[in-house]
Design an enzyme around this catalytic site. Structure first.
Site, PDB file in Angstrom:
ATOM      1  N   ASN A   1      -1.307   4.948  16.031  1.00 46.35           N
ATOM      2  CA  ASN A   1      -2.480   4.226  15.575  1.00 46.35           C
ATOM      3  C   ASN A   1      -2.591   3.021  16.488  1.00 46.35           C
ATOM      4  O   ASN A   1      -1.754   2.126  16.442  1.00 46.35           O
ATOM      5  CB  ASN A   1      -2.308   3.804  14.120  1.00 46.35           C
TER       6      ASN A   1
ATOM      7  N   SER B   1      12.936   6.249   6.131  1.00 50.81           N
ATOM      8  CA  SER B   1      12.745   5.969   7.554  1.00 50.81           C
ATOM      9  C   SER B   1      13.260   4.579   7.889  1.00 50.81           C
ATOM     10  O   SER B   1      12.986   3.618   7.174  1.00 50.81           O
ATOM     11  CB  SER B   1      11.243   6.076   7.875  1.00 50.81           C
TER      12      SER B   1
ATOM     13  N   SER C   1      13.273   5.846  13.509  1.00 49.15           N
ATOM     14  CA  SER C   1      12.142   5.494  14.359  1.00 49.15           C
ATOM     15  C   SER C   1      12.698   5.157  15.734  1.00 49.15           C
ATOM     16  O   SER C   1      13.138   4.044  15.974  1.00 49.15           O
ATOM     17  CB  SER C   1      11.393   4.298  13.761  1.00 49.15           C
ATOM     18  N   LEU C   2      12.687   6.143  16.597  1.00 49.76           N
ATOM     19  CA  LEU C   2      13.323   5.970  17.916  1.00 49.76           C
ATOM     20  C   LEU C   2      12.295   5.477  18.936  1.00 49.76           C
ATOM     21  O   LEU C   2      12.469   4.455  19.579  1.00 49.76           O
ATOM     22  CB  LEU C   2      13.954   7.299  18.344  1.00 49.76           C
ATOM     23  N   HIS C   3      11.238   6.227  19.100  1.00 51.11           N
ATOM     24  CA  HIS C   3      10.086   5.832  19.923  1.00 51.11           C
ATOM     25  C   HIS C   3      10.386   5.593  21.405  1.00 51.11           C
ATOM     26  O   HIS C   3       9.520   5.060  22.123  1.00 51.11           O
ATOM     27  CB  HIS C   3       9.387   4.592  19.351  1.00 51.11           C
TER      28      HIS C   3
ATOM     29  N   GLY D   1       7.745  -2.228   5.187  1.00 49.91           N
ATOM     30  CA  GLY D   1       9.113  -2.673   4.940  1.00 49.91           C
ATOM     31  C   GLY D   1      10.164  -1.828   5.612  1.00 49.91           C
ATOM     32  O   GLY D   1       9.926  -0.683   5.997  1.00 49.91           O
TER      33      GLY D   1
ATOM     34  N   CYS E   1       0.086   2.780   8.402  1.00 48.97           N
ATOM     35  CA  CYS E   1       0.949   1.646   8.114  1.00 48.97           C
ATOM     36  C   CYS E   1       0.321   0.256   8.110  1.00 48.97           C
ATOM     37  O   CYS E   1      -0.002  -0.296   9.151  1.00 48.97           O
ATOM     38  CB  CYS E   1       2.052   1.623   9.166  1.00 48.97           C
TER      39      CYS E   1
ATOM     40  N   CYS F   1       7.202  -6.990   6.611  1.00 48.55           N
ATOM     41  CA  CYS F   1       8.421  -6.480   7.247  1.00 48.55           C
ATOM     42  C   CYS F   1       8.855  -7.476   8.317  1.00 48.55           C
ATOM     43  O   CYS F   1       8.019  -8.111   8.951  1.00 48.55           O
ATOM     44  CB  CYS F   1       8.138  -5.127   7.899  1.00 48.55           C
TER      45      CYS F   1
ATOM     46  N   CYS G   1       3.973   8.248  -0.017  1.00 52.71           N
ATOM     47  CA  CYS G   1       4.619   7.310   0.897  1.00 52.71           C
ATOM     48  C   CYS G   1       4.679   5.967   0.173  1.00 52.71           C
ATOM     49  O   CYS G   1       3.648   5.446  -0.241  1.00 52.71           O
ATOM     50  CB  CYS G   1       3.784   7.206   2.170  1.00 52.71           C
TER      51      CYS G   1
ATOM     52  N   CYS H   1       8.210  -4.590  15.027  1.00 58.58           N
ATOM     53  CA  CYS H   1       7.820  -3.534  15.979  1.00 58.58           C
ATOM     54  C   CYS H   1       6.406  -3.830  16.486  1.00 58.58           C
ATOM     55  O   CYS H   1       5.514  -4.155  15.704  1.00 58.58           O
ATOM     56  CB  CYS H   1       7.871  -2.157  15.310  1.00 58.58           C
TER      57      CYS H   1
ATOM     58  N   CYS I   1       3.237  -2.036  14.957  1.00 58.26           N
ATOM     59  CA  CYS I   1       3.133  -1.875  13.501  1.00 58.26           C
ATOM     60  C   CYS I   1       2.385  -3.026  12.835  1.00 58.26           C
ATOM     61  O   CYS I   1       2.714  -4.197  13.039  1.00 58.26           O
ATOM     62  CB  CYS I   1       4.534  -1.740  12.915  1.00 58.26           C
TER      63      CYS I   1
ATOM     64  N   GLU J   1       0.808  -1.212   0.000  1.00 56.36           N
ATOM     65  CA  GLU J   1       0.000   0.000   0.000  1.00 56.36           C
ATOM     66  C   GLU J   1       0.844   1.265   0.000  1.00 56.36           C
ATOM     67  O   GLU J   1       2.053   1.229   0.217  1.00 56.36           O
ATOM     68  CB  GLU J   1      -0.950   0.002   1.180  1.00 56.36           C
TER      69      GLU J   1
HETATM   70  N1  SAH Z   1      10.735   0.287   8.723  1.00 53.72           N
HETATM   71  C1  SAH Z   1      10.863   1.699   8.677  1.00 53.72           C
HETATM   72  C2  SAH Z   1       9.828   2.420   7.829  1.00 53.72           C
HETATM   73  C3  SAH Z   1       8.403   1.982   7.866  1.00 53.72           C
HETATM   74  S1  SAH Z   1       7.377   2.449   9.202  1.00 53.72           S
HETATM   75  C4  SAH Z   1      10.900   2.267  10.089  1.00 53.72           C
HETATM   76  O1  SAH Z   1      10.785   1.512  11.033  1.00 53.72           O
HETATM   77  O2  SAH Z   1      11.093   3.461  10.240  1.00 53.72           O
HETATM   78  C5  SAH Z   1       7.139   4.179   9.085  1.00 53.72           C
HETATM   79  C6  SAH Z   1       6.935   4.853  10.443  1.00 53.72           C
HETATM   80  O3  SAH Z   1       5.637   4.548  10.989  1.00 53.72           O
HETATM   81  C7  SAH Z   1       7.958   4.412  11.486  1.00 53.72           C
HETATM   82  O4  SAH Z   1       8.382   5.534  12.227  1.00 53.72           O
HETATM   83  C8  SAH Z   1       7.141   3.475  12.350  1.00 53.72           C
HETATM   84  O5  SAH Z   1       7.735   3.316  13.599  1.00 53.72           O
HETATM   85  C9  SAH Z   1       5.785   4.165  12.349  1.00 53.72           C
HETATM   86  N2  SAH Z   1       4.653   3.335  12.755  1.00 53.72           N
HETATM   87  C10 SAH Z   1       4.422   2.046  12.503  1.00 53.72           C
HETATM   88  N3  SAH Z   1       3.275   1.632  13.067  1.00 53.72           N
HETATM   89  C11 SAH Z   1       2.744   2.698  13.697  1.00 53.72           C
HETATM   90  C12 SAH Z   1       1.557   2.924  14.477  1.00 53.72           C
HETATM   91  N4  SAH Z   1       0.686   1.938  14.732  1.00 53.72           N
HETATM   92  N5  SAH Z   1       1.335   4.159  14.953  1.00 53.72           N
HETATM   93  C13 SAH Z   1       2.214   5.163  14.710  1.00 53.72           C
HETATM   94  N6  SAH Z   1       3.336   5.014  13.991  1.00 53.72           N
HETATM   95  C14 SAH Z   1       3.613   3.798  13.495  1.00 53.72           C
END
Ligand code: SAH
Length: 348
Positions: free
Chosen positions: A293, A194, A217-219, A162, A336, A112, A105, A116, A119, A92
């Protein structure tokens, strides 16, 4: 499915070799390259002889990506698209309208492997890497959809499904083709990538000297919290990940974007904001706070608007540049992996 070559992923010099193999004159390569990079099908290549078009159709993949579905948001101008690939897989993408133009995007893998916890793209693991031609095909479709508005994609973010740095070879090929002056000619500086932080790959990517904006993507403000959300944190510490990012910044002269999704009870309180500020002090970066999300199956929930604001305030007090990312296409499964997941479940 015949295992044919995808010509749209070929560099001009590779195309020249293909044309020579078909006993065609060298100048044909330039013509075919320009058509392919526009997303044309072989039948649309009207300045080629019918004979050459037939030869191309017999030997190569004609448009590796097809549009399966599109959803237009009623709230904003966001369009969510689902593409199908030749092997029946689907990925998508999202077209977003900003004041400076349209951003697409794109996905770099089917699924993937990074796992995470928040995700949706990673739930079934990684099915396969996308090819450069399949990444370009996503832009061609978006441009086809924007044509009626007389618009085109000006910015690209590699933030769909991915992990782009796990598919480095094809991603680099894609970046070189998408920015090619005889192709779509989208400036590398208009592209963001990213990553969840594959440390050795960040160094390798930096050495490509492509001035792509890197988003990490630090989080989390520390390894303990990061491990609760992202399996990659078991492999690399935040310290070594940020070291790699700093190397990237030195090699490319770009600024780092830090992606941080606020998860209630996990990484969103004041002490996390303070710790994050201390961690990022002195690094040329901008923090993007992303509304989560929610993933109720995993007991991960977002936070209230007041908490987002409080978190932002702490970063600002500490002179860390930060904004809250606008939510887009909330009504059309903008996030995502959600649309593909629903499609696979037969719900979409
Ligand atoms: N694999 C790469 C790029 C794809 S994800 C990465 O990890 O960065 C793109 C972004 O969306 C990343 O920052 C990821 O952490 C975030 N993401 C994934 N699922 C999410 C969710 N449920 N809510 C908010 N952000 C999310």
């Amino acid at each position: 499915m015949k295992n044919m070559k995808e010509l749209s992923g070929a560099y001009p010099e590779e195309l020249a070799a293909e044309m020579a193999a078909l006993s065609e004159k060298p100048f044909r390569a330039g013509q075919v390259f320009a058509w392919l990079q526009k997303g044309a099908s072989f039948d649309e290549m009207t300045n080629l002889s019918r004979e050459l078009r037939e030869k191309l159709k017999a030997a190569y993949v004609d448009q590796p990506v097809q549009l399966l579905e599109k959803r237009v948001s009623q709230i904003d101008d966001t369009v969510k698209v689902l593409y199908s690939l030749r092997d029946g897989n689907c990925v998508e993408g999202v077209i977003m309208h900003y004041h400076y133009g349209y951003t697409l995007c794109i996905s770099t893998q089917v699924g993937c492997a990074m796992g995470c916890r928040f995700c949706a793209s990673t739930l079934e693991g990684c099915v396969r890497n996308l090819t450069a031609a399949e990444m370009l095909g996503q832009i061609h479709w978006a441009n086809a959809l924007l044509k009626e508005k007389n618009e085109r994609i000006g910015h690209v973010v590699l933030m769909g499904s991915g992990e782009p740095l796990a598919n480095m070879q094809e991603v680099v090929r894609f970046l070189k083709l998408v920015s090619h002056p005889q192709g779509l000619n989208i400036g590398i500086r208009h592209i963001s990538l990213s990553t969840c932080g594959l440390v050795p790959r960040i160094y390798e990517f930096a050495d490509e000297h492509l001035p792509v904006t890197l988003s990490l993507s630090l989080h989390a403000p520390n390894d303990r919290i990061r491990r609760q959300l992202m399996p990659i944190a078991e492999r690399y510490s935040i310290r070594e990940t940020l070291e790699a990012c700093k190397y990237y910044l030195r090699q490319t002269g770009r600024r780092l974007i830090i992606e941080y999704a606020l998860v209630d009870g996990v990484n969103a309180d004041r002490s996390c904001a303070e710790e994050l500020s201390a961690l990022l002090r002195g690094i040329q970066c901008h923090v993007n706070l992303i509304p989560l999300n929610q993933v109720p199956e995993r007991h991960l929930f977002g936070v209230q608007e007041t908490q987002v604001q409080a978190f932002l305030n702490v970063l600002e007090e500490n002179h860390i540049s930060a904004t809250r990312r606008r939510e887009m296409g909330d009504d059309i499964q903008g996030a995502c992996g959600q649309l593909r997941k629903r499609h696979l479940e037969g719900l979409a």
